[in-house]
Design an enzyme around this catalytic site. Sequence first.
Site, PDB file in Angstrom:
ATOM      1  N   TRP A  61      -4.877   0.675  10.489  1.00  0.00           N
ATOM      2  CA  TRP A  61      -5.163   0.779   9.064  1.00  0.00           C
ATOM      3  C   TRP A  61      -5.030  -0.586   8.388  1.00  0.00           C
ATOM      4  CZ3 TRP A  61      -8.029   3.355   6.078  1.00  0.00           C
ATOM      5  CH2 TRP A  61      -7.841   3.363   4.700  1.00  0.00           C
ATOM      6  N   GLU A  95     -11.351   5.789   6.193  1.00  0.00           N
ATOM      7  CA  GLU A  95     -10.601   6.346   7.328  1.00  0.00           C
ATOM      8  C   GLU A  95     -11.502   6.446   8.555  1.00  0.00           C
ATOM      9  OE1 GLU A  95      -7.443   6.919   7.791  1.00  0.00           O
ATOM     10  OE2 GLU A  95      -6.632   6.975   5.757  1.00  0.00           O
ATOM     11  N   TYR A 102       0.846  -1.202   0.000  1.00  0.00           N
ATOM     12  CA  TYR A 102       0.000   0.000   0.000  1.00  0.00           C
ATOM     13  C   TYR A 102       0.881   1.251   0.000  1.00  0.00           C
ATOM     14  CZ  TYR A 102      -3.167   3.544   1.921  1.00  0.00           C
ATOM     15  OH  TYR A 102      -3.881   4.700   2.147  1.00  0.00           O
TER      16      TYR A 102
END
Length: 188
Positions: free
Chosen positions: A50, A42, A20
């Site tokens: 995350w 988010e 990512y």
Amino acid sequence: MSDDRPRCAWAMRDPLECAYHDSEWGVPERDPRMLWETLMLEGFQAGLSWTVILRKRENFRKAFAGFDPLKVAGFGERDIARLMNDAGIVRARAKIEATIRGAQIYNEMQANGENFGAFCWAFTDGKPLQGEGVHTETGLSRAISKELKRRGFKFVGPTIVHAWMQAVGMVNDHAPDCFRRGEVAALG
């Protein structure tokens, strides 16, 4: 990780985070729908890592009709119940409802001639800011958070907004020695 190039420290913990980081994080995103999707993800990340969201991102996309704001805005109680039973996503009713409301706000903005992408990038005069990679929130993320909340968005506190700004490239917070810092800066 795939090689020994210097990276942001957070990207060294997990191969998914590394991929990512190396391909998406900090790349300036201009597409209004993608900006909205990332902001909603988010919000789901609040209180979690995350990595959890990255692992579930494709499940989120399936569960939320590809994050099509027109479709998500029409979700009702039956959809909320379906989502609350979907082990492939984060099952938090308040976050699910916030995403549905976020889709409605997105659509209202579009209907009023306000492009969500232009709205987001107006805060930086359309250019990515070169950050320092050390903040969890800034004066700008507080200002954006305040405006998003004023419009009715939820789960958009200053820390979430700053993480979103980093993810979508509104601010380049790659570490000074990270190989991606210069690459991402060149994309601005």
